[in-house]
Design a protein around this motif. Sequence first.
Motif, mmCIF file in Angstrom:
data_model
loop_
_atom_site.group_PDB
_atom_site.id
_atom_site.type_symbol
_atom_site.label_atom_id
_atom_site.label_comp_id
_atom_site.label_asym_id
_atom_site.label_seq_id
_atom_site.Cartn_x
_atom_site.Cartn_y
_atom_site.Cartn_z
ATOM 1 N N VAL A 241 37.240 50.618 48.633
ATOM 2 C CA VAL A 241 38.583 50.307 48.133
ATOM 3 C C VAL A 241 39.561 50.491 49.297
ATOM 4 O O VAL A 241 39.720 51.598 49.811
ATOM 5 C CB VAL A 241 38.967 51.248 46.956
ATOM 6 C CG1 VAL A 241 40.391 50.977 46.490
ATOM 7 C CG2 VAL A 241 37.977 51.071 45.802
ATOM 8 N N TYR A 242 40.118 49.408 49.784
ATOM 9 C CA TYR A 242 41.210 49.502 50.771
ATOM 10 C C TYR A 242 42.150 48.321 50.606
ATOM 11 O O TYR A 242 41.866 47.384 49.851
ATOM 12 C CB TYR A 242 40.713 49.707 52.203
ATOM 13 C CG TYR A 242 39.658 48.802 52.767
ATOM 14 C CD1 TYR A 242 39.984 47.589 53.344
ATOM 15 C CD2 TYR A 242 38.322 49.203 52.782
ATOM 16 C CE1 TYR A 242 39.007 46.789 53.916
ATOM 17 C CE2 TYR A 242 37.342 48.413 53.350
ATOM 18 C CZ TYR A 242 37.695 47.206 53.919
ATOM 19 O OH TYR A 242 36.732 46.422 54.481
ATOM 20 N N LEU A 243 43.279 48.427 51.303
ATOM 21 C CA LEU A 243 44.380 47.494 51.003
ATOM 22 C C LEU A 243 44.068 46.029 51.276
ATOM 23 O O LEU A 243 44.638 45.144 50.666
ATOM 24 C CB LEU A 243 45.631 47.913 51.780
ATOM 25 C CG LEU A 243 46.254 49.226 51.277
ATOM 26 C CD1 LEU A 243 47.122 49.862 52.349
ATOM 27 C CD2 LEU A 243 47.070 48.980 50.010
ATOM 28 N N GLU A 244 43.142 45.769 52.202
ATOM 29 C CA GLU A 244 42.793 44.378 52.493
ATOM 30 C C GLU A 244 41.984 43.764 51.349
ATOM 31 O O GLU A 244 41.883 42.552 51.254
ATOM 32 C CB GLU A 244 41.998 44.288 53.801
ATOM 33 C CG GLU A 244 42.849 44.458 55.063
ATOM 34 C CD GLU A 244 43.110 45.918 55.426
ATOM 35 O OE1 GLU A 244 42.866 46.809 54.592
ATOM 36 O OE2 GLU A 244 43.582 46.140 56.557
ATOM 37 N N HIS A 245 41.371 44.609 50.519
ATOM 38 C CA HIS A 245 40.585 44.110 49.391
ATOM 39 C C HIS A 245 41.477 43.990 48.161
ATOM 40 O O HIS A 245 41.809 44.976 47.519
ATOM 41 C CB HIS A 245 39.423 45.069 49.067
ATOM 42 C CG HIS A 245 38.319 44.971 50.073
ATOM 43 N ND1 HIS A 245 37.336 45.923 50.189
ATOM 44 C CD2 HIS A 245 38.046 44.040 51.009
ATOM 45 C CE1 HIS A 245 36.499 45.567 51.155
ATOM 46 N NE2 HIS A 245 36.912 44.438 51.672
ATOM 47 N N VAL A 246 41.853 42.783 47.824
ATOM 48 C CA VAL A 246 42.730 42.574 46.672
ATOM 49 C C VAL A 246 41.935 42.746 45.373
ATOM 50 O O VAL A 246 42.420 43.299 44.398
ATOM 51 C CB VAL A 246 43.364 41.164 46.758
ATOM 52 C CG1 VAL A 246 44.163 40.841 45.509
ATOM 53 C CG2 VAL A 246 44.237 41.051 48.005
ATOM 54 N N SER A 247 40.667 42.266 45.371
ATOM 55 C CA SER A 247 39.848 42.235 44.158
ATOM 56 C C SER A 247 38.479 42.880 44.375
ATOM 57 O O SER A 247 37.977 42.932 45.509
ATOM 58 C CB SER A 247 39.577 40.779 43.761
ATOM 59 O OG SER A 247 40.731 40.156 43.276
ATOM 60 N N TYR A 248 37.869 43.321 43.274
ATOM 61 C CA TYR A 248 36.502 43.851 43.277
ATOM 62 C C TYR A 248 35.737 43.034 42.235
ATOM 63 O O TYR A 248 36.155 42.967 41.068
ATOM 64 C CB TYR A 248 36.531 45.356 42.967
ATOM 65 C CG TYR A 248 37.404 46.044 43.990
ATOM 66 C CD1 TYR A 248 36.899 46.405 45.229
ATOM 67 C CD2 TYR A 248 38.781 46.201 43.765
ATOM 68 C CE1 TYR A 248 37.706 46.947 46.212
ATOM 69 C CE2 TYR A 248 39.608 46.741 44.743
ATOM 70 C CZ TYR A 248 39.066 47.112 45.965
ATOM 71 O OH TYR A 248 39.880 47.625 46.940
ATOM 72 N N ILE A 249 34.639 42.430 42.670
ATOM 73 C CA ILE A 249 34.069 41.345 41.876
ATOM 74 C C ILE A 249 32.785 41.715 41.141
ATOM 75 O O ILE A 249 31.806 42.155 41.747
ATOM 76 C CB ILE A 249 33.778 40.132 42.813
ATOM 77 C CG1 ILE A 249 35.052 39.683 43.559
ATOM 78 C CG2 ILE A 249 33.149 38.981 42.036
ATOM 79 C CD1 ILE A 249 36.119 39.026 42.718
ATOM 80 N N GLY A 250 32.818 41.506 39.833
ATOM 81 C CA GLY A 250 31.632 41.573 38.989
ATOM 82 C C GLY A 250 31.363 40.173 38.448
ATOM 83 O O GLY A 250 32.223 39.289 38.555
ATOM 84 N N VAL A 251 30.200 39.956 37.848
ATOM 85 C CA VAL A 251 29.845 38.605 37.403
ATOM 86 C C VAL A 251 30.585 38.224 36.112
ATOM 87 O O VAL A 251 31.125 37.117 35.993
ATOM 88 C CB VAL A 251 28.314 38.487 37.203
ATOM 89 C CG1 VAL A 251 27.951 37.108 36.662
ATOM 90 C CG2 VAL A 251 27.583 38.742 38.526
ATOM 91 N N MET A 252 30.653 39.171 35.162
ATOM 92 C CA MET A 252 31.198 38.825 33.842
ATOM 93 C C MET A 252 32.614 38.212 33.891
ATOM 94 O O MET A 252 32.838 37.154 33.296
ATOM 95 C CB MET A 252 31.176 40.059 32.929
ATOM 96 C CG MET A 252 31.493 39.715 31.483
ATOM 97 S SD MET A 252 31.240 41.126 30.395
ATOM 98 C CE MET A 252 32.836 41.881 30.463
ATOM 99 N N PRO A 253 33.576 38.819 34.623
ATOM 100 C CA PRO A 253 34.923 38.237 34.635
ATOM 101 C C PRO A 253 34.993 36.862 35.296
ATOM 102 O O PRO A 253 35.916 36.089 35.038
ATOM 103 C CB PRO A 253 35.745 39.248 35.437
ATOM 104 C CG PRO A 253 34.945 40.502 35.458
ATOM 105 C CD PRO A 253 33.517 40.086 35.387
ATOM 106 N N LEU A 254 34.001 36.568 36.160
ATOM 107 C CA LEU A 254 34.063 35.305 36.898
ATOM 108 C C LEU A 254 33.705 34.099 36.027
ATOM 109 O O LEU A 254 34.133 32.976 36.314
ATOM 110 C CB LEU A 254 33.097 35.326 38.092
ATOM 111 C CG LEU A 254 33.520 36.121 39.317
ATOM 112 C CD1 LEU A 254 32.463 35.951 40.403
ATOM 113 C CD2 LEU A 254 34.884 35.700 39.847
ATOM 114 N N VAL A 255 32.896 34.318 34.985
ATOM 115 C CA VAL A 255 32.401 33.180 34.192
ATOM 116 C C VAL A 255 33.556 32.388 33.563
ATOM 117 O O VAL A 255 33.705 31.186 33.823
ATOM 118 C CB VAL A 255 31.359 33.642 33.143
ATOM 119 C CG1 VAL A 255 30.971 32.501 32.225
ATOM 120 C CG2 VAL A 255 30.128 34.210 33.854
ATOM 121 N N PRO A 256 34.470 33.055 32.797
ATOM 122 C CA PRO A 256 35.598 32.287 32.235
ATOM 123 C C PRO A 256 36.579 31.809 33.306
ATOM 124 O O PRO A 256 37.210 30.761 33.149
ATOM 125 C CB PRO A 256 36.271 33.276 31.284
ATOM 126 C CG PRO A 256 35.787 34.630 31.684
ATOM 127 C CD PRO A 256 34.449 34.439 32.315
#
Length: 402
Positions: free
Chosen positions: A216-231
Motif C-alpha cells: 500500500v503506497y501512494l502511487e497505487h490508486v487501486s488494489y485489484i481482486g477478480v470479483m469487482p472487475l467482472v461488472p
Amino acid sequence: MNVTQCHLCASKSLVEVLSLGFHPLADFFLKEHQLSEMERRYPLSLLQCQDCGHGMNSYIVPAEVRYQENDYSYDSSNSRVSIQHFSDMAKEIWKRAKLKKGDLVVDIGSNVGTLLSAFQKLGAQIQGVDPAPNIAKLAEKNGILTINDFFNASACKKILKKARPKVITMTNAFNHVSNLNEFMHDVVSIMDKNSTFVIELPYFLEILRKKHFDVVYLEHVSYIGVMPLVPYFKKFGLTIEHVEENDYMSGSLRIFVGFGKEGPSVAKHIALEEKAGLYDKKVWKKFAESVRGCKMNILKELVSARERGGKIVAIGAAAKGNTLLNYCGIDSALIDFATDASPLKIGKYTPGSHLPILADDAIDESVTDALILAWNIAGLLKKKIGSRHPTLHFITPHVVGS
Ligand SMILES: [Zn+2]
C-alpha cells in the motif's frame, strides 16, 4: 484529492480497512539538495467499497506529481528476475492471444521497455506509452518507440495511425490509474473484437493472505481482486477470458480481457477470494491488528541490534520499503544507510526517512544487521550479500517476508 466514491462502481459506501499515517510518495527518492526542502506528505489508508469489494487508497496524489515532477526511479530492466519474467510473459501472451509476426503490441506504462523488447524479439511491432520523461528517454535509447505521455485520447490517435493493436499490455500500472472509467473508455477505443487487453498487478488477495501491507503506497490508486472487475469490464462490453496467478512481486494476478467468453478461472478465483474473507470487514480488522504487531516486532529487533552496538543497513530501496520505514517511524537513528543495485537510486535518499542509498558493496565488516526491504527477493539478496558477509544478521519483516 480525497476519494469519496468507488473507482469501479461509483458507490459512496467506502470503509477504511487500514490506516498507515501520513507518507511522502514512495517512489520520490531525494537528491541531496532536496533534503532541506519541505517534503509533502499525504494520508495513506486503504478503503474498501462495500458494494463491489474494490480496494483503493483514500487519497489520490495527482498523476502529474507522481510521474512528472521528479525523476521516476523504477527501472524494470535492473533485475534479472524481471527480465526473465517479462520474457516468459511475452511468450505466454503470444500463444494465448494468437499473435502473428508484425501484429502491434502496445504497452501502457511501458517503463524502459523490458516487456516490449521481449515482444520485439518474437517479431511483433511495438509501441510504448509512458508519462515519465527520464524513463521514456531511457526506453528510446534502447530502441523502444515510446509516446512520452499519459495514455489518453491523444496517445490513442497516435497509436491508431500505426495500426489497431492486437494486444494491449499493462504491468503494474492499471492499479496506478486515477480515473479508471475514462481510462477504459480510451482502451476500448483502440481495440477490435480480436484484441486482448492483458493486465498484471499485485493481487489484492495475496496482500491480505501474506499481510503485505507495505504494497500500500501512494502511487497505487487501486488494489485489484477478480470479483469487482467482472461488472466493471462488463460496462465496456468486455469479459475476463482468463485469469491466473504467478509469483512475481510475491503474488501477482495476470488477467486477459477481451470480447470472448468468460473463462472458468474467473469463478474459481472469486470463490478463493470469498473463502479467504477478502470482502469481509472482520477479516480486515484482524489484518490491521497484525500490521501493528509487525511494526512492534521490527522496531524491537532494530533497537536490540542498536543496543549491541552494530551498524544496521536496509537492503533494497524498493518503493514498498518506504511504506514500511515511514509507517514504523524508522530513520537514521535506527538505520545507518540503505543499499540498492539501481543507478537511478544510488546517491539519493529514501523519502521521509532520509537514509542515504549506497551500492551493495558499501556493506563492510562494521555492518552487523540488515533489514530486508525488498522482501520479494529476500532469498536472492541473502544469498548474494550473505556469501560475502557470513556473519551478517538478516531481519525480514516477519509479517511480510519469508
Ligand atoms: Zn465499488
